[in-house]
Write a protein that holds these residues in place. Structure first.
Motif, PDB file in Angstrom:
ATOM      1  N   ASP A  25      -1.961 -15.343   9.441  1.00  0.00           N
ATOM      2  CA  ASP A  25      -3.337 -14.657   8.589  1.00  0.00           C
ATOM      3  C   ASP A  25      -3.678 -14.035   9.574  1.00  0.00           C
ATOM      4  O   ASP A  25      -3.925 -14.403  10.413  1.00  0.00           O
ATOM      5  CB  ASP A  25      -3.855 -16.115   7.879  1.00  0.00           C
ATOM      6  CG  ASP A  25      -4.757 -16.275   7.002  1.00  0.00           C
ATOM      7  OD1 ASP A  25      -4.759 -16.271   6.090  1.00  0.00           O
ATOM      8  OD2 ASP A  25      -6.335 -15.415   7.432  1.00  0.00           O
ATOM      9  N   LEU A  26      -4.987 -13.438   9.125  1.00  0.00           N
ATOM     10  CA  LEU A  26      -5.557 -12.549   9.680  1.00  0.00           C
ATOM     11  C   LEU A  26      -6.965 -13.197  10.672  1.00  0.00           C
ATOM     12  O   LEU A  26      -7.228 -12.693  11.706  1.00  0.00           O
ATOM     13  CB  LEU A  26      -6.483 -11.320   8.714  1.00  0.00           C
ATOM     14  CG  LEU A  26      -6.137 -10.133   9.641  1.00  0.00           C
ATOM     15  CD1 LEU A  26      -5.323  -9.320   9.253  1.00  0.00           C
ATOM     16  CD2 LEU A  26      -7.525  -9.276   8.927  1.00  0.00           C
ATOM     17  N   SER A  86     -11.047  -6.658   0.423  1.00  0.00           N
ATOM     18  CA  SER A  86     -11.357  -5.797  -0.684  1.00  0.00           C
ATOM     19  C   SER A  86     -11.655  -5.023  -1.459  1.00  0.00           C
ATOM     20  O   SER A  86     -12.137  -4.414  -1.985  1.00  0.00           O
ATOM     21  CB  SER A  86      -9.876  -4.937  -0.365  1.00  0.00           C
ATOM     22  OG  SER A  86      -9.248  -4.705  -1.761  1.00  0.00           O
ATOM     23  N   LEU A 100      -4.253  -2.987   7.450  1.00  0.00           N
ATOM     24  CA  LEU A 100      -4.632  -3.121   5.402  1.00  0.00           C
ATOM     25  C   LEU A 100      -5.338  -3.947   5.121  1.00  0.00           C
ATOM     26  O   LEU A 100      -5.692  -3.853   4.036  1.00  0.00           O
ATOM     27  CB  LEU A 100      -2.995  -2.415   5.074  1.00  0.00           C
ATOM     28  CG  LEU A 100      -2.947  -1.305   5.145  1.00  0.00           C
ATOM     29  CD1 LEU A 100      -1.103  -0.789   4.598  1.00  0.00           C
ATOM     30  CD2 LEU A 100      -3.660   0.135   5.567  1.00  0.00           C
ATOM     31  N   ASP A 107      -1.590  -0.612  -1.161  1.00  0.00           N
ATOM     32  CA  ASP A 107      -1.498   0.230  -0.495  1.00  0.00           C
ATOM     33  C   ASP A 107      -0.082   0.094   0.532  1.00  0.00           C
ATOM     34  O   ASP A 107       0.710   1.038   1.102  1.00  0.00           O
ATOM     35  CB  ASP A 107      -2.614   0.522   0.846  1.00  0.00           C
ATOM     36  CG  ASP A 107      -3.578   1.099   0.283  1.00  0.00           C
ATOM     37  OD1 ASP A 107      -3.753   2.132  -0.820  1.00  0.00           O
ATOM     38  OD2 ASP A 107      -4.704   1.480   1.028  1.00  0.00           O
ATOM     39  N   ARG A 113       0.272 -13.789   4.109  1.00  0.00           N
ATOM     40  CA  ARG A 113      -0.204 -14.941   4.566  1.00  0.00           C
ATOM     41  C   ARG A 113       0.122 -16.347   3.898  1.00  0.00           C
ATOM     42  O   ARG A 113       1.117 -16.097   2.900  1.00  0.00           O
ATOM     43  CB  ARG A 113      -2.119 -14.411   4.161  1.00  0.00           C
ATOM     44  CG  ARG A 113      -2.102 -14.324   2.910  1.00  0.00           C
ATOM     45  CD  ARG A 113      -3.656 -14.482   2.858  1.00  0.00           C
ATOM     46  NE  ARG A 113      -4.010 -13.812   1.259  1.00  0.00           N
ATOM     47  CZ  ARG A 113      -4.935 -13.650   0.916  1.00  0.00           C
ATOM     48  NH1 ARG A 113      -6.377 -14.551   1.071  1.00  0.00           N
ATOM     49  NH2 ARG A 113      -5.700 -13.122  -0.646  1.00  0.00           N
ATOM     50  N   LYS A 166     -16.703  -4.250   7.105  1.00  0.00           N
ATOM     51  CA  LYS A 166     -15.759  -3.064   6.869  1.00  0.00           C
ATOM     52  C   LYS A 166     -15.838  -1.778   8.186  1.00  0.00           C
ATOM     53  O   LYS A 166     -16.015  -1.178   9.330  1.00  0.00           O
ATOM     54  CB  LYS A 166     -15.775  -1.943   5.795  1.00  0.00           C
ATOM     55  CG  LYS A 166     -14.812  -2.478   4.966  1.00  0.00           C
ATOM     56  CD  LYS A 166     -12.960  -2.010   6.045  1.00  0.00           C
ATOM     57  CE  LYS A 166     -12.250  -2.225   4.827  1.00  0.00           C
ATOM     58  NZ  LYS A 166     -10.516  -2.476   5.654  1.00  0.00           N
ATOM     59  N   TYR A 215     -18.711  -6.628   1.752  1.00  0.00           N
ATOM     60  CA  TYR A 215     -17.814  -5.655   2.555  1.00  0.00           C
ATOM     61  C   TYR A 215     -17.559  -4.364   3.055  1.00  0.00           C
ATOM     62  O   TYR A 215     -17.497  -4.373   4.511  1.00  0.00           O
ATOM     63  CB  TYR A 215     -17.479  -5.484   0.695  1.00  0.00           C
ATOM     64  CG  TYR A 215     -15.712  -4.338   1.069  1.00  0.00           C
ATOM     65  CD1 TYR A 215     -14.528  -4.536   1.523  1.00  0.00           C
ATOM     66  CD2 TYR A 215     -15.852  -3.252   1.011  1.00  0.00           C
ATOM     67  CE1 TYR A 215     -13.487  -4.001   1.680  1.00  0.00           C
ATOM     68  CE2 TYR A 215     -14.913  -1.817   1.117  1.00  0.00           C
ATOM     69  CZ  TYR A 215     -13.401  -2.241   1.157  1.00  0.00           C
ATOM     70  OH  TYR A 215     -12.499  -1.439   1.662  1.00  0.00           O
ATOM     71  N   HIS A 264      -8.117   5.417  -3.657  1.00  0.00           N
ATOM     72  CA  HIS A 264      -7.438   5.722  -4.213  1.00  0.00           C
ATOM     73  C   HIS A 264      -6.606   4.361  -4.787  1.00  0.00           C
ATOM     74  O   HIS A 264      -6.698   3.458  -4.835  1.00  0.00           O
ATOM     75  CB  HIS A 264      -6.057   6.280  -2.828  1.00  0.00           C
ATOM     76  CG  HIS A 264      -6.763   5.346  -1.209  1.00  0.00           C
ATOM     77  ND1 HIS A 264      -7.159   5.292  -0.719  1.00  0.00           N
ATOM     78  CD2 HIS A 264      -5.493   3.766  -1.225  1.00  0.00           C
ATOM     79  CE1 HIS A 264      -6.766   4.501   0.312  1.00  0.00           C
ATOM     80  NE2 HIS A 264      -6.048   3.533  -0.144  1.00  0.00           N
ATOM     81  N   ARG A 314       6.119 -16.478  -4.824  1.00  0.00           N
ATOM     82  CA  ARG A 314       5.360 -14.419  -4.318  1.00  0.00           C
ATOM     83  C   ARG A 314       6.054 -14.039  -3.179  1.00  0.00           C
ATOM     84  O   ARG A 314       6.269 -12.074  -3.232  1.00  0.00           O
ATOM     85  CB  ARG A 314       3.938 -14.957  -4.630  1.00  0.00           C
ATOM     86  CG  ARG A 314       3.113 -14.087  -3.242  1.00  0.00           C
ATOM     87  CD  ARG A 314       1.757 -14.368  -3.932  1.00  0.00           C
ATOM     88  NE  ARG A 314       0.645 -13.357  -2.868  1.00  0.00           N
ATOM     89  CZ  ARG A 314       0.452 -12.113  -3.298  1.00  0.00           C
ATOM     90  NH1 ARG A 314       1.440 -11.537  -4.133  1.00  0.00           N
ATOM     91  NH2 ARG A 314      -0.230 -11.165  -2.808  1.00  0.00           N
TER      92      ARG A 314
END
Ligand code: NAP
Ligand code: F7E
Length: 350
Positions: free
Chosen positions: A59-60, A85, A81, A13, A33, A160, A156, A186, A42
Motif C-alpha cells: 500500500d502507498l 485520483s 501511478l 494507466d 493493494r 498532487k 486532490y 487522458h 480481483r
C-alpha cells in the motif's frame, strides 16, 4: 533486461503502461493493494489480463512494504501511478487523499533511498493538470506549460502539488533521477466508470440497447484537454529515457466541453442532441423523438470547479519527440465503439 515497477497497476494507466513496457522487453512488476491472495477475484482478474506482470502486494501508505519491494525488486525505473485520483471523491475524503496522493509520493521516494537505490533507480511521478486550477487569471492563451502558476482547486489537486514538489525536492537535494509528467486528462476503454467520459460512453451504449433511459451529469460547461491514455504512457517512458531529469506537460492543445463530448458520443449511435433549458434545468434532448437523454443532477457538482483546462505540450514534442495519435473525435469513437461491443457481448451471452 530492464526492470520496471509500476504502482497503481490495476488502474487505467497501469494497464496501458504495463503492456507498453512488456512489449519493449521490460520485466514488469506491479504494486496492488489490499490483502489479496492469489485466489482473490480481483488479483486473479489483473493477473489474467496481464499475465506477464509480477504482482506485489503493498500500500502507498506502508513505507515498510514499499521499502521491502524496492530491496527485493531493485527496479531500474519506478512509475508512481497509484493515487486516490477522483477529484470529486477527494472532497469527500480529503484526509485520505492527502495521505495517499500526497504523502504516498514521499513514501515512494524514501523507500528508494532506504533501499540504497537513489543513484540507480529512475522515478516517474504522475502529476496532473489539476494543479493549475483553470482560473482566468493564470491561464496562458496557448495553454499551460511546465512553468505556469499553480492554483489547485481540490484536495486532490493540493495533494498532487505536494507530490510534484517533493519529487522535485528529492531531485535537487539528493541528485535523484526523479521527475514529474504533468498530464492533462487522458481517457480510453480502460477508464474508470466514475470519470465523466466513461460514464457517458457506457451510458450511451446502455441507452442504445434499452438498458438505461438517460444520463445524469453535473457541470456540462467545464472544458477539458482530453487525450488517449495509450498515447500518454509512451510519454511517461520517454521522460525516463532522457539524459537528465526534467518535468514535462503532456496534452493535446485542444479543449472541449462535457456538452460536446455528449453530442459526439450520441452521434455514434445516430442520435442528434439539442440542448434546452438553463442551469440545473438544462436537458439534452433527442431531436427526432423529443426524449430527454441527458439531465442535470446537482449531486455531481463540486464545491470548487476547474472550469477550463488546456495544455501546451510543445516542450515534450520538441525534447522527447512525443506526439499523440488519437484526436478528440477519435477518442469519443474509440470509447463508444468499445462499450457498444461490450454490451453486444453481454446480450449474446444471454
Ligand atoms: P486510476 O485508474 O484511479 O488508478 C489509480 C490506482 O491507484 C488504482 O489502481 C488504485 O488501486 C491505486 N491506489 C489507490 N490508493 C492506493 C494505495 N493506498 N496504495 C496502493 N495503490 C493505491 O488512475 P489513472 O487514471 O490510471 O491515473 C494514474 C495516475 O495518474 C494517478 O496518480 C492519477 O492521479 C494521475 N493522473 C491521471 C490523469 C488522467 O487523466 N487519467 C491525468 C493526470 C494525472 P485500486 O485499483 O485497488 O483502487
Ligand atoms: O471530470 C465534470 C466535472 O471526473 C471532468 C482525473 O483523472 O483528470 C481527471 O479529473 C469534468 C469536471 O475528471 C460529471 O465536474 C460533469 O469538470 O471526468 P472527471 P477530472 O476531474 O478532470 C485529471 C487530469 C486528473 O488528474 C484526475 O486524476 O466533468 N462532470 N458531470 C462530471 N464529472 C464526473 N466524474 N461525473 C459527472 O457526472
Amino acid at each position: 533486461m530492464k526492470r520496471a515497477l509500476i504502482t497503481g497497476i490495476a488502474g487505467q494507466d497501469g494497464g496501458h503502461l504495463a503492456k507498453f513496457l512488456h512489449e519493449k522487453g521490460y520485466e514488469v512488476y506491479g504494486i496492488i493493494r489490499g490483502q489479496m491472495e492469489a485466489s482473490h477475484p480481483r488479483y486473479k482478474a489483473v493477473q489474467a489480463e496481464m499475465p506477464y506482470v509480477h504482482l506485489v502486494m503493498a500500500d502507498l501508505l506502508d513505507l515498510a512494504a514499499l521499502t521491502r519491494a524496492m530491496q527485493e525488486i531493485k527496479p531500474d525505473e519506478v512509475y508512481n501511478l497509484a493515487a486516490i485520483s477522483h477529484v470529486g471523491y477527494s472532497f469527500r475524503d480529503p484526509v485520505l487523499t492527502a495521505d495517499v496522493t500526497g504523502k504516498g509520493v514521499l513514501n515512494m521516494l524514501e523507500a528508494i533511498r532506504l533501499a540504497g537505490l537513489e543513484k540507480t533507480t529512475r522515478f516517474y511521478q504522475a502529476s496532473t493538470s489539476e494543479m493549475f486550477g483553470g482560473l482566468d487569471y493564470n491561464r496562458p492563451e496557448k495553454g499551460y506549460t511546465e512553468t505556469a502558476t499553480f492554483h489547485p482547486r481540490s484536495p486532490y489537486g493540493v495533494a498532487k502539488l505536494y507530490g510534484h514538489w517533493i519529487t522535485r525536492n528529492y531531485r535537487e537535494s539528493y541528485g535523484m533521477f526523479a521527475l514529474s509528467g504533468i498530464l492533462f486528462n487522458h481517457e480510453g476503454e480502460r477508464r474508470g466508470p466514475e470519470f465523466v467520459t466513461r460514464k457517458i460512453s457506457q451510458s450511451v451504449a446502455r441507452i442504445k440497447y434499452g438498458k438505461q433511459e438517460k444520463i445524469e451529469l453535473g457541470n456540462l460547461d467545464s472544458k477539458r484537454d482530453w487525450g488517449y491514455a495509450g498515447d500518454y504512457v509512451k510519454g511517461m517512458w520517454l521522460m525516463l529515457q532522457q539524459s537528465k531529469p526534467d518535468d514535462y506537460v503532456l496534452a493535446t492543445g485542444e479543449t472541449h466541453s462535457i456538452r460536446e463530448f455528449c453530442e459526439l458520443a450520441f452521434k455514434e449511435i445516430d442520435i442528434d442532441l439539442k440542448w434546452e433549458g438553463n442551469g440545473a434545468d438544462e436537458k439534452g434532448v433527442d431531436t427526432s423523438t423529443g426524449k430527454t437523454l441527458v439531465s442535470i443532477n446537482p449531486e455531481f457538482f463540486r464545491p470548487a470547479e476547474v472550469d477550463l483546462l488546456l495544455g501546451d505540450p510543445s516542450k515534450a514534442e520538441k525534447e522527447l519527440g512525443w506526439k499523440r495519435d488519437v484526436d478528440f473525435k477519435g477518442l469519443v469513437k474509440l470509447m463508444v465503439t468499445h462499450d457498444l461491443a461490450a454490451e453486444e457481448q453481454i446480450i449474446q451471452l444471454g
